[in-house]
Scaffold this active site. Structure first.
Site, PDB file in Angstrom:
ATOM      1  N   HIS A  38       0.997  -1.082  -0.024  1.00 52.80           N
ATOM      2  CA  HIS A  38       0.068  -0.027   0.064  1.00 52.80           C
ATOM      3  C   HIS A  38       1.017   1.194   0.091  1.00 52.80           C
ATOM      4  CE1 HIS A  38      -2.843   2.960   1.706  1.00 52.80           C
ATOM      5  NE2 HIS A  38      -3.765   1.883   1.340  1.00 52.80           N
ATOM      6  N   ASP A  64       2.872  -4.135   8.076  1.00 53.58           N
ATOM      7  CA  ASP A  64       1.693  -3.690   8.068  1.00 53.58           C
ATOM      8  C   ASP A  64       0.435  -4.748   8.169  1.00 53.58           C
ATOM      9  OD1 ASP A  64      -0.718  -2.651   7.016  1.00 53.58           O
ATOM     10  OD2 ASP A  64      -0.003  -2.338   4.861  1.00 53.58           O
ATOM     11  N   GLN A 113      -4.644  -5.274   6.910  1.00 49.35           N
ATOM     12  CA  GLN A 113      -5.815  -6.131   6.416  1.00 49.35           C
ATOM     13  C   GLN A 113      -5.743  -7.451   7.206  1.00 49.35           C
ATOM     14  OE1 GLN A 113      -7.786  -5.138   4.239  1.00 49.35           O
ATOM     15  NE2 GLN A 113      -7.116  -3.429   3.641  1.00 49.35           N
ATOM     16  N   LYS A 118     -11.008  -0.478  10.083  1.00 46.73           N
ATOM     17  CA  LYS A 118     -11.009  -1.800   9.299  1.00 46.73           C
ATOM     18  C   LYS A 118     -11.490  -2.769  10.231  1.00 46.73           C
ATOM     19  CE  LYS A 118      -7.542  -0.195   6.001  1.00 46.73           C
ATOM     20  NZ  LYS A 118      -8.218   0.468   4.933  1.00 46.73           N
ATOM     21  N   CYS A 122      -4.778   2.501  -3.703  1.00 42.72           N
ATOM     22  CA  CYS A 122      -3.825   3.087  -3.292  1.00 42.72           C
ATOM     23  C   CYS A 122      -2.342   1.985  -2.935  1.00 42.72           C
ATOM     24  CB  CYS A 122      -4.050   3.401  -1.710  1.00 42.72           C
ATOM     25  SG  CYS A 122      -5.187   4.806  -1.730  1.00 42.72           S
TER      26      CYS A 122
END
Lengths: 189, 424
Positions: B137, B214, B217, B240, B380
């Site tokens: 991302h 990261d 997700q 999220k 993104c």
């Protein structure tokens, strides 16, 4: 709440046949110069064709969806005794059907027109896109815009207005650039 | 198994019609919807307790401060991080993007010599390497790319296989003795692929590099234990994981957070400030939490974290796997190509796809007319799209509230797209 999406019926209204057809084979489009691209049909390229004109290009990009176009114009400098005019307009790029169709219709409308007429049409199209689906309520303007009135349906959807304006913005920017270059050349002469 | 009806009843937003169709929300990778308990917690806080935290001696300030720290502990518990006073490993930020920028800026400050000797473990210089991947991302790629430009370090990237998976098995070649930082995604927000991080973490630590993961997700969909994963830093957002917008988290091993110089300066991060000599900064996490904090949002995020733990991340993952299988049937629709793993193993229910001959913006408009929300664009993450030879795509992504019937509705709509645009 405002409703920014559309029902099936509204969808058909937005994607009118004129738009779908123009998007499939848009006018003035020069295939991109990269491996795998089809050969330019009718030998159309981004090369300058009119020696007596001032060429200019403008790159337009819509970062949210990736619509992009480089608009190439050749503007006559008035030395032929006629008003400065867009003698040639072609473009390279890719994007959604609204952006592609709008570029195609724009090319048909401004090709060969005087700069003044082209800017007037751009203004009218801008008004149409700001009408939030209502249209411009001016029969003369509607007649001048011709096929471009099919984008009235798009003006209801804030997310898509940019797509329809992409080509027109590029036309305005490249013509402005050509006029600036023309003045510079005059000064130097 | 998850009780579908009971879950859905907690999300009133899902119970509506859009353009004459029942709403099908398949855009949870962009932002998840919020259960009533989260919304109520934010509302109740403003109705009863609202005050600034870590300052002021009045009753409301005390209540707010306690609730804020309790919420931090709930979020920590969700990811297996420490939260006892003096040992906190979770820094509150404005979001995942803010967390990653904080970290990259702090590394940059250390590279300028700030933070003293202890901070030199974060310092970068020409010749050093930062390793990332082509699947990132922009919020991972760009802060670390800027860090490379500022320090003269070299940015390198893991390549991807033809399904978009990070080639973790190349870790021994990509990560070298010169590598100082590896910033990489746990789960791609485009392909949905889960990165095989073990070989990457092992190799990074072998050469003394720090691993920044990261987990935006993965936290909402998978059981996560940051200690067991052995990463050094991690970043994610609350919105999220069914929490409010405006708040996110930076995880750091306690010892690393203690050595990290601050990146944002202002109130509530300083012990002693002077006109004529350097300030003395507070210990983590306060050192990284300058200014008024998103208190209501963090409290909402704490409720979301507890709510997820109560359902159980294993059960959530198992439920979403059935939805993922439903979405992967997209690959069988004429003219549709899935950008990412086409089978359900080691992936989550974020499924990006291309419809041959139809631009994603047009696909999205058509799908929306059926009351179905998917994301279109580059999400993104432009480099991963370039990997697939595209600029943009369509993305359907699952949440705990989705049903197999909803994937049927999506499939039916997608199957009509090429006909509508007359490219079939």
């Amino acid at each position: 709440m405002a409703d920014f999406g559309m029902s099936d019926q509204e969808l058909e209204q937005m994607y009118q046949e004129v738009i779908l057809e123009a998007a499939r084979d848009p006018h003035g489009r020069v295939p991109e110069d990269r491996p795998g691209s089809p050969a330019p049909h009718d030998g159309v390229t981004m090369k300058v064709e009119h020696g007596y004109c001032v060429p200019a290009e403008s790159q337009q990009f819509n970062p949210t969806c990736g619509d992009h176009a480089t608009i190439h114009v050749e503007v006559s400098d008035g030395t032929d005794g006629r008003p400065k005019a867009i003698r040639r307009i072609v473009w390279q790029g890719d994007g959604c059907s609204i952006s592609q169709a709008s570029l195609s219709v724009m090319v048909d409308l401004v090709q060969g027109r005087s700069v003044e007429e082209a800017m007037h049409l751009a203004e009218e199209f801008h008004s149409l896109m700001e009408s939030r689906g209502a249209g411009i309520q001016n029969e003369d303007a509607e007649e001048e815009l011709g096929d471009a009135v099919v984008f009235q349906g798009v003006s209801k959807y804030p997310m898509r207005i940019k797509c329809a304006l992409l080509g027109w913005e590029g036309m305005k920017a490249s013509v402005a650039q050509a006029l600036t270059d023309m003045d510079k050349e005059k000064e130097q002469a | 198994m998850v009780d579908e009806a009971r879950i859905r009843s907690q999300f009133p937003i899902l119970d509506q019609e859009v353009h004459g169709h029942p709403l099908v929300y398949l855009d949870s990778a962009a932002t998840a919807q919020k259960p009533v308990s989260v919304i109520d917690a934010v509302r109740d806080f403003y109705l009863r307790d609202n005050a600034g935290v870590h300052r002021g001696a009045h009753e409301l300030a005390a209540r707010s401060t306690v609730a804020f720290e309790e919420a931090r502990a709930k979020v920590a518990a969700l990811v297996g991080a420490e939260s006892h006073e003096g040992g906190e490993e979770i820094v509150v930020t404005a979001g995942a993007t803010a967390a990653l920028n904080l970290l990259a800026t702090a590394f940059g400050n250390a590279s300028l010599g700030r933070g003293g000797g202890a901070a030199q473990r974060f310092a970068l210089k020409p010749g050093d390497e930062i390793v990332t991947s082509k699947a990132e991302h922009h919020s991972v790629l760009l802060p670390f790319q800027e860090l490379a430009y500022r320090t003269g370090a070299t940015l390198k990237a893991f390549d991807l296989d033809d399904q978009g998976r990070i080639l973790a098995e190349t870790a021994d070649q990509v990560i070298t003795e010169r590598t100082r930082v590896v910033a990489i995604t746990h789960v791609s927000n485009v392909t949905g692929a889960i990165t095989d991080i073990d070989p990457i973490v092992r190799r990074a630590h072998q050469v003394g590099a720090l691993v920044v993961l990261d987990v935006c997700q993965s936290v909402p969909h998978l059981p996560i234990d940051l200690h067991a994963m052995d990463v050094d830093f991690a970043a994610w957002s609350a919105h999220k994981m069914y929490g409010p917008t405006g708040v996110g988290f930076l995880y750091g091993r306690r010892g690393l957070l203690e050595a990290l110089p601050p990146a944002s300066f202002g109130g509530s991060m300083v012990e002693l400030a002077y006109m004529d000599k350097p300030a003395q900064y507070m210990d983590p996490p306060a050192r990284f939490e300058a200014g008024t904090q998103p208190v209501a949002q963090l409290i909402g995020a704490g409720v979301a974290a507890d709510w997820l733990r109560a359902i159980g991340m294993d059960r959530i993952a198992a439920h979403e796997a059935t939805i993922t299988r439903g979405l992967l049937r997209l690959g069988q629709v004429e003219g549709v190509r899935i950008l990412g793993p086409t089978t359900p193993e080691n992936r989550i229910g974020t499924v990006s796809f291309d419809v041959k001959g139809v631009h994603p913006h047009d696909v999205g408009q058509f799908i929306d007319s059926r009351g179905i929300a998917i994301r279109v664009g580059h999400h993104c993450a432009q480099p991963v799209h370039r990997h697939f030879g595209l600029f943009a795509s369509n993305r359907a992504s699952t949440g705990i509230y989705n049903t197999v019937a909803e994937t049927d509705a999506l499939l039916e709509a997608v199957a009509e797209v090429r006909h509508f645009f007359k490219v079939d």
